[in-house]
Design an enzyme around this catalytic site. Structure first.
Site, short mmCIF file in Angstrom:
data_model
loop_
_atom_site.label_atom_id
_atom_site.label_comp_id
_atom_site.label_asym_id
_atom_site.label_seq_id
_atom_site.Cartn_x
_atom_site.Cartn_y
_atom_site.Cartn_z
CG ASP A 271 3.53 8.62 -4.88
OD1 ASP A 271 2.76 7.74 -4.46
OD2 ASP A 271 3.29 9.31 -5.89
CD GLU B 195 -2.00 8.84 -7.86
OE1 GLU B 195 -2.58 8.35 -8.86
OE2 GLU B 195 -0.95 8.37 -7.39
CB SER C 76 5.73 10.04 14.38
OG SER C 76 4.62 9.22 14.22
#
Length: 834
Positions: free
Chosen positions: A354, A172, A282
């Site tokens: 998030d 951020e 992954s």
């Protein structure tokens, strides 16, 4: 105290005579032909005692370094060079909170941690009594001894390597720097337009893990207005950059940005990859009954943590106290992240949801240790830690905390600090226990109950012997206020506080999807799920998961061998080429066939978009590999360099390909600039509205031709005129001796490599269900054990899986008592009560 029956092969009769489940206080450890331990015990404490006893035998130095890495205690054993590292780690976790969570566990869960610590300590006691034979060479080389373990230490291995890594990515502050620089260069309107196109909140064209239409949820419309909002602060780029790197000497968290700035010499040792310098994680494929052939369900996981020696994950079988499973897991966590029992199989990949916000705290001008919240100045919490330093005096460090969380910077001159608020804070141990108890689940509902407990942003996967498959996007996601742009730092004054945590039912999830399979390579979980806040990672139309879904959709059903081959194929695939070769083709179609530009594109069109070295001459076989890897950076520069100012262009200039100079540290992904480039070329058809023209009014064909000509010139200068000679040197796959935090977990001479880098899992595990039968395979390179004796002799299982890995082969793993006994090479019995 510990009765050693034998360290050599036993006859089947002797093995069979040993108890399947030991009495209380008795633990049996059977190791198979690859050195994988299977632990049998009656109680939870004893089962995890045997587990950690085995780990200590195989990985004692690695585990000691991991423990110290995650707690900021490296200087204590390796000296003053590690003080700065320890400071950063100390400022990134709250030991009081972790201990409280450990203390609050019920009796059985606490026994997991206590038993684990006791098993480690039991082996350490033997090692200290026989240092000349049992103490790993690395302890001798670095002149220190292993210390006893506690339940807290066991918990911190998980918290420090899973929560403080995969749950902690955030840019951020860097995003704010970029936005301010764009506005300064282009003005308010164009600055915001560029920012939104480079780092979009939502791209509806992005491929999803849950098939489109299978997940119905209304996108939170309040985010649509965020593109119109003004910058969060009026501070200059220089001010914010100063805060981001903490020039006041305050305690910082070990964020990705800090890892870059902390020590440029060690930068690559932090597990970061590519010019852009960020981990890329992954992949997973799960095939259900509708799509599987010759099996009810198939699960193949490829978690990509980076490549290390000793291996990042550890293989284990646990049998007793309600567990009967086999699999492998990072750093020998109590919870087995990748495994199966007789009923179900499970796995995971990182999810970019998030779960973290940075809050900008306004300091009291009369007291910089107070901050403004809800109209009044509050004192910061202060914790004083002492860092012990080998060969030097101890050092005190202060860690500050606000109502939002730990400070990551504290600029008293500017009157601003930044604090990190994590939605998973206080839920770390519950998450660890959910992952542990997942191994006891026997059906989808049992499994889903554990998924609902997980606070970290992780993709969870499920398959069972009946052929059912499932997926859940785990994590505790904040309900943010309208107007809170999750991409930028929030106001710490109390006007942008979270409204709460969203219920698990709002997390994307699916059971038996319409596609018949689940494919993921860290892509978007479901339609209209809010984007991550990291400039280096976005969900976009261009996504490497397309290499998987293209193969899966190519035919009606797939066998287990098909799935294995698919994983191998995508490991050598160019993840970018499929999106841009059509543009190159269209641009050059009207050129003469003998035009060198048309001939170059014809070379790309004929390319299978993979890079191999089948003749093992040290060069990639495909000339097109060289040409395309030269063209893409040229196109990125022509498109974005004049629009993205200064150092920020570097974030979008990388094509992400490894090289001899910058070897593969984690998986190859489509880079943020490449994703933005495809959107720019798509124009009005792009999933993200293109209100700013990166092409500056020029036709796309003009830039494509110019970049192609530039790439051809460079290729010919380096390799000559004949395409037969356009061969790039093969990049090997290196297994590094520093762990994911850059700390040395082995001696420098222990680095290993395979001939060619593969864009695949750190480990791969394959589970095949067919009715009541389950067949499992895995490869965990370099090997099960990292033990090197004081005289330099390595364990026979030190690197015996390296060739398997290089050949894309697997070893069998064993679950049933009969299978384990038939493949047992050694047995140890322990008495935990003595």
């Amino acid at each position: 105290m510990h009765k050693k029956l034998t360290r050599t092969a036993l006859s089947t009769a002797i093995i069979a005579a040993l108890p399947l489940f030991a009495d209380a206080g008795e633990v049996t450890i059977k190791r198979d032909t690859w050195g994988v331990p299977h632990v049998y015990a009656e109680t939870t404490h004893d089962l995890f005692y045997g587990y950690s006893y085995s780990v200590a035998q195989d990985r004692l130095y690695q585990m000691e370094i991991t423990k110290r890495s995650t707690q900021g205690r490296m200087a204590e054993v390796l000296g003053a060079d590690y003080i700065d590292y320890d400071k950063k780690i100390r400022g990134n976790y709250d030991p009081i909170s972790i201990q409280r969570q450990v203390d609050a566990l019920n009796t059985d869960d606490r026994a997991i941690l206590d038993g684990y610590a006791a098993g480690m300590n039991a082996w350490i006691k033997q090692v200290l009594a026989k240092q000349n034979t049992l103490l790993p060479k690395q302890f001798h080389d670095n002149d220190f001894l292993p210390e006893e373990w506690t339940a807290f230490d066991v918990a911190m291995i998980f918290v420090g390597s899973m929560g403080n890594r995969f749950g902690d990515y955030n840019t951020e502050i860097e995003n704010q720097q970029l936005l301010d620089a764009l506005i300064k260069e282009h003005g308010e309107t164009d600055g915001w337009a560029i920012f939104n196109q480079l780092n979009p909140l939502n791209d509806p064209s992005a491929p999803t893990t849950v098939p489109k239409g299978d997940w119905e949820r209304t996108f939170d419309k309040r985010h649509v207005a965020l593109a119109e909002r003004p910058p969060v602060s009026n501070k200059t780029e220089q001010d914010i950059a100063r805060l981001a790197i903490g020039q006041d000497g305050g305690v910082l968290n070990l964020s990705i940005a800090d890892a870059r700035d902390y020590n440029s010499q060690q930068f690559h040792d932090y597990g970061l990859t590519g010019v852009a310098g960020y981990p890329q994680t992954s992949n997973m494929i799960v095939v259900g009954k509708k799509k599987a052939k010759g099996a009810n369900s198939i699960l193949l996981n490829g978690p990509q943590f980076g490549w290390y020696n000793p291996a990042y994950t550890y293989s284990i079988g646990l049998h007793g106290a309600g567990f009967d499973l086999v699999g492998n897991t990072p750093f020998a966590y109590p919870g087995i992240l990748f495994g199966n029992n007789q009923h179900i199989a499970w796995g995971s990949t990182w999810g970019a949801g998030d779960v973290l916000d940075i809050y900008r705290e306004t300091l009291n001008p009369d007291n910089p240790n107070e901050y403004l919240f809800e109209g009044r100045y509050l004192p910061m919490e202060v914790r004083t830690d002492t860092i012990q330093v080998k060969g030097a005096d101890p050092l005190e460090v202060k860690v500050y905390k606000t109502v939002h969380g730990l400070l990551i910077s504290h600029d008293k001159e500017q009157g601003i600090a930044y604090a990190k608020k994590r939605s998973w804070q206080g839920r770390e141990i519950e998450t660890m226990m959910a992952w542990t108890h997942q191994g006891k689940a026997t059906n989808y509902q049992d499994w889903l109950q554990q998924a609902a407990r997980v606070a970290f942003n992780i993709n969870w996967y499920y398959a069972d012997r009946q052929g059912n498959i499932g997926y859940a996007f785990t994590g505790k996601y904040p309900e943010r206020k309208p107007g809170h742009d999750n991409r930028l730092p929030a106001s710490g004054k109390g006007d942008q506080e979270w409204l709460g945590i969203k219920p698990f039912e709002r997390n994307p999830q699916v059971y038996n999807p319409s596609s018949g399979y689940i494919a993921n390579w860290n892509n978007k979980p479901a339609d209209d799920f809010i984007a991550p806040d990291m400039f280096w990672y976005s969900w976009s139309e261009a996504d490497r998961v397309d290499t998987m879904t293209m193969i899966m959709d190519s035919k009606d059903r797939h066998t287990a061998d098909d799935v294995k081959q698919m994983m191998e194929n995508i490991s050598y695939a160019d993840v970018n080429a499929r999106y841009f070769i059509p543009y190159l083709d269209a641009t050059t179609q009207n050129l003469q066939a003998d035009d060198e530009r048309r001939k170059a594109v014809a070379l790309l069109k004929d390319w299978a978009q993979t890079s191999h070295d089948l003749d093992r001459d040290g060069f990639y076989d495909e000339a097109a590999t060289t040409l395309f890897q030269a063209w893409l950076p040229e196109m990125l520069a022509l498109t974005f360099k004049d629009d993205i100012p200064g150092k920020f262009f570097n974030w979008y200039a990388s094509a992400g390909y490894p090289s001899k100079e910058s070897p593969l540290r984690a998986s190859v992904n489509i880079q943020p600039g490449t994703k933005a480039l495809l959107q720019a070329l798509r124009g009005k058809e792009a999933g993200v509205e293109q209100t700013y023209d990166f092409l500056n009014g020029r036709p796309a064909s003009e830039l494509i031709i110019a970049s192609l000509e530039s790439a051809l010139k460079k290729v010919k200068q380096q390799h000559g005129e004949d395409p037969a000679n356009w061969k790039l040197p093969v990049v090997p796959m290196l297994f590094f001796t520093n762990n994911f935090l850059g700390m040395p977990q082995a001696a420098k001479g222990e680095a290993r490599k395979t001939h060619i880098a593969m864009n695949r899992g750190t480990e791969n595990n394959l589970v095949i269900f067919n009715g009541k039968q389950v067949e499992t395979h895995e490869v965990v390179a370099p090997g099960q054990s990292g033990f090197i004796a004081p005289d330099g002799t390595p364990s026979p299982h030190y690197e015996d899986q390296l060739k398997l890995y290089e050949d894309f082969d697997y070893k069998r793993t064993w679950l049933s008592a009969d299978q384990v006994e038939a493949n047992t090479q050694s047995v140890i019995q322990l008495n935990t009560e003595q």
